[in-house]
Design a protein around this motif. Sequence first.
Motif, PDB file in Angstrom:
ATOM      1  N   GLU A 216       0.822  -1.205   0.000  1.00  0.00           N
ATOM      2  CA  GLU A 216       0.000   0.000   0.000  1.00  0.00           C
ATOM      3  C   GLU A 216       0.861   1.263   0.000  1.00  0.00           C
ATOM      4  N   LEU A 217       1.933   1.250   0.771  1.00  0.00           N
ATOM      5  CA  LEU A 217       2.835   2.405   0.783  1.00  0.00           C
ATOM      6  C   LEU A 217       3.449   2.632  -0.598  1.00  0.00           C
ATOM      7  N   VAL A 218       3.912   1.559  -1.225  1.00  0.00           N
ATOM      8  CA  VAL A 218       4.526   1.676  -2.548  1.00  0.00           C
ATOM      9  C   VAL A 218       3.504   2.148  -3.580  1.00  0.00           C
ATOM     10  N   ALA A 219       2.236   1.804  -3.358  1.00  0.00           N
ATOM     11  CA  ALA A 219       1.167   2.243  -4.260  1.00  0.00           C
ATOM     12  C   ALA A 219       0.777   3.702  -4.034  1.00  0.00           C
ATOM     13  N   GLY A 220       1.422   4.372  -3.076  1.00  0.00           N
ATOM     14  CA  GLY A 220       1.151   5.781  -2.828  1.00  0.00           C
ATOM     15  C   GLY A 220       0.033   6.050  -1.846  1.00  0.00           C
ATOM     16  N   LYS A 221      -0.431   5.022  -1.156  1.00  0.00           N
ATOM     17  CA  LYS A 221      -1.545   5.185  -0.230  1.00  0.00           C
ATOM     18  C   LYS A 221      -1.071   5.686   1.135  1.00  0.00           C
ATOM     19  N   ASP A 222      -1.986   6.330   1.841  1.00  0.00           N
ATOM     20  CA  ASP A 222      -1.739   6.698   3.231  1.00  0.00           C
ATOM     21  C   ASP A 222      -1.957   5.482   4.122  1.00  0.00           C
TER      22      ASP A 222
ATOM     23  N   ASN B 204      11.462  10.423   5.436  1.00  0.00           N
ATOM     24  CA  ASN B 204      12.824  10.751   5.023  1.00  0.00           C
ATOM     25  C   ASN B 204      13.458   9.574   4.286  1.00  0.00           C
ATOM     26  N   GLU B 205      13.386   8.412   4.886  1.00  0.00           N
ATOM     27  CA  GLU B 205      13.889   7.195   4.253  1.00  0.00           C
ATOM     28  C   GLU B 205      12.847   6.089   4.352  1.00  0.00           C
ATOM     29  N   ALA B 206      12.778   5.291   3.297  1.00  0.00           N
ATOM     30  CA  ALA B 206      11.945   4.092   3.281  1.00  0.00           C
ATOM     31  C   ALA B 206      12.704   3.072   2.441  1.00  0.00           C
ATOM     32  N   VAL B 207      13.282   2.091   3.095  1.00  0.00           N
ATOM     33  CA  VAL B 207      14.236   1.201   2.431  1.00  0.00           C
ATOM     34  C   VAL B 207      13.823  -0.258   2.605  1.00  0.00           C
ATOM     35  N   LEU B 208      13.638  -0.941   1.489  1.00  0.00           N
ATOM     36  CA  LEU B 208      13.396  -2.380   1.530  1.00  0.00           C
ATOM     37  C   LEU B 208      14.705  -3.068   1.905  1.00  0.00           C
ATOM     38  N   PHE B 209      14.650  -3.969   2.875  1.00  0.00           N
ATOM     39  CA  PHE B 209      15.851  -4.690   3.294  1.00  0.00           C
ATOM     40  C   PHE B 209      15.443  -6.129   3.589  1.00  0.00           C
ATOM     41  N   ASN B 210      15.770  -7.010   2.649  1.00  0.00           N
ATOM     42  CA  ASN B 210      15.327  -8.402   2.719  1.00  0.00           C
ATOM     43  C   ASN B 210      16.514  -9.304   3.017  1.00  0.00           C
ATOM     44  N   ILE B 211      16.455 -10.019   4.117  1.00  0.00           N
ATOM     45  CA  ILE B 211      17.632 -10.769   4.561  1.00  0.00           C
ATOM     46  C   ILE B 211      17.753 -12.155   3.927  1.00  0.00           C
ATOM     47  N   ARG B 212      16.691 -12.640   3.288  1.00  0.00           N
ATOM     48  CA  ARG B 212      16.808 -13.911   2.552  1.00  0.00           C
ATOM     49  C   ARG B 212      15.825 -13.909   1.395  1.00  0.00           C
ATOM     50  N   ASN B 213      16.337 -13.711   0.200  1.00  0.00           N
ATOM     51  CA  ASN B 213      15.536 -13.717  -1.030  1.00  0.00           C
ATOM     52  C   ASN B 213      16.237 -14.567  -2.084  1.00  0.00           C
ATOM     53  N   GLY B 214      15.510 -14.840  -3.164  1.00  0.00           N
ATOM     54  CA  GLY B 214      16.108 -15.458  -4.345  1.00  0.00           C
ATOM     55  C   GLY B 214      16.679 -16.842  -4.126  1.00  0.00           C
TER      56      GLY B 214
ATOM     57  N   GLY C 263      10.666  -3.591  -8.933  1.00  0.00           N
ATOM     58  CA  GLY C 263      10.330  -2.615  -9.965  1.00  0.00           C
ATOM     59  C   GLY C 263      11.266  -1.428 -10.013  1.00  0.00           C
ATOM     60  N   GLY C 264      12.185  -1.340  -9.059  1.00  0.00           N
ATOM     61  CA  GLY C 264      13.185  -0.284  -9.043  1.00  0.00           C
ATOM     62  C   GLY C 264      14.579  -0.886  -9.074  1.00  0.00           C
ATOM     63  N   VAL C 265      15.550  -0.081  -8.704  1.00  0.00           N
ATOM     64  CA  VAL C 265      16.936  -0.541  -8.671  1.00  0.00           C
ATOM     65  C   VAL C 265      17.329  -0.845  -7.234  1.00  0.00           C
ATOM     66  N   GLY C 266      17.953  -1.986  -7.034  1.00  0.00           N
ATOM     67  CA  GLY C 266      18.433  -2.366  -5.717  1.00  0.00           C
ATOM     68  C   GLY C 266      19.831  -2.924  -5.802  1.00  0.00           C
ATOM     69  N   TYR C 267      20.289  -3.476  -4.692  1.00  0.00           N
ATOM     70  CA  TYR C 267      21.643  -4.014  -4.623  1.00  0.00           C
ATOM     71  C   TYR C 267      21.669  -5.285  -3.783  1.00  0.00           C
TER      72      TYR C 267
ATOM     73  N   ASP D 117      15.656   1.305  -2.505  1.00  0.00           N
ATOM     74  CA  ASP D 117      14.807   2.430  -2.116  1.00  0.00           C
ATOM     75  C   ASP D 117      13.349   2.100  -2.407  1.00  0.00           C
ATOM     76  N   LEU D 118      12.555   1.980  -1.357  1.00  0.00           N
ATOM     77  CA  LEU D 118      11.141   1.627  -1.506  1.00  0.00           C
ATOM     78  C   LEU D 118      10.382   2.683  -2.306  1.00  0.00           C
ATOM     79  N   LYS D 119      10.842   3.927  -2.249  1.00  0.00           N
ATOM     80  CA  LYS D 119      10.149   5.011  -2.950  1.00  0.00           C
ATOM     81  C   LYS D 119      10.236   4.874  -4.467  1.00  0.00           C
ATOM     82  N   MET D 120      11.193   4.096  -4.950  1.00  0.00           N
ATOM     83  CA  MET D 120      11.387   3.933  -6.387  1.00  0.00           C
ATOM     84  C   MET D 120      10.739   2.655  -6.922  1.00  0.00           C
ATOM     85  N   MET D 121      10.026   1.931  -6.060  1.00  0.00           N
ATOM     86  CA  MET D 121       9.486   0.632  -6.458  1.00  0.00           C
ATOM     87  C   MET D 121       8.043   0.726  -6.925  1.00  0.00           C
ATOM     88  N   ASN D 122       7.524  -0.401  -7.405  1.00  0.00           N
ATOM     89  CA  ASN D 122       6.211  -0.475  -8.030  1.00  0.00           C
ATOM     90  C   ASN D 122       5.408  -1.599  -7.379  1.00  0.00           C
TER      91      ASN D 122
END
Length: 403
Positions: A122-128, A156-166, A225-229, A261-266
Amino acid sequence: MAKTIEEINEKIKKGKAVVLTAEEIIEYAADKGAKKAAQEVDVVTTGTFGPMCSSGAYFNVGHTKPRIKLGGGKIYLNDVPVYAGLAAVDFFLGATAMPDDDPRNKIFPGKFSYGGAYVMEELVAGKDVRLTATAYGTDCYPRKSLETYISLKDMNEAVLFNIRNGYQNYNVAVNLSDRVIYTYMGVLQPNLGNANYCSAGQLSPLMNDPLYKTIGAGTRIFLGGGVGYVVGHGTQHNPNVPRTDKGVPKMAAGTLAVTGDLKMMNPKWLRGTSFTGYGVTLTVGIGVPIPILDEEILRYTMVRDEEIWAQVVDYSEAYPQCIPGNLGEVNYKQLKSGKITVRGKEVPTSGLSSYLRAREIARTLKEWIETGKFILTRPVESIPSVDSGIVFKPLRERPIKKK
């Protein structure tokens, strides 16, 4: 002749890089030959889109007036509890967190209709979303309660941080019991009624770099949907498992920790997901570019579904009771055909990971690179491989004596 990432990036900037998806490279290399293909192709793109429970996000929401110390207090986003053990206005939201009043499995099987993953979507979709918090108050942070609506643009910051993916390969789940069971691998019908798997197979990132020759800490990726590392190897990273002659693991092996950056995602690529009788998770889209530095790396990307094998595991007893062994091995071509044979019985199959979405991710990443929107990065540290000595350990329980 070997290439460098810097040389490939120069070609990307000039619009001259040759980029193929992990599907396309298979036939291309078969036609051209591995040696020539390695000379001609610069990047192979991969993709996966599946449920990844060990995901979360951290936020900084800025200071209120008067100030409030959220750290050490209690914080909720849309009634979902958030980890508050950080500084004054930093907190962490886990994908599997659920509202305190969710009945869980008290009414079995539980629906698990909402949780942290849905808040992220919901946050990534721009919702309150509704932020509520209580604090104990200090001289420098006197405020004791907060209730407000907030969105990503307010933070100020909203960062996706996934400790086990892929995950690099995974079990094929079946049910030998005479009752329906509800698992993180989906609903499993009794008496080998179905088989569920979760991997994009030949498109999956770590299947195309099975020994982690190019993917490491600092690798730039498609994330949500955005750029990550890539941060490094993920939790439960287990490189020392049985592998084929081409290095492809036959069971769950490598994992990645990733951030972006969660703000750049879809929201198309970050989806809240509910598993009946189990819980909430986040379905994540990840795409990793494989730089074709030499023929060896090119050959790894030629892997086909029929060359990737997975273990068939009973989730009614063997998995929950940690009983080793399996009911056989099947390959991803068989899994994607819609049926496999287990103990002489034909069993219908279903994938929890979307191959169509994985293909779209690989194609999107290809387009980004071809148009110069995305350049490659050199890892600053390699992911531990088969020579690392890493062994995945179970919990060694040491009973606590009651006084």
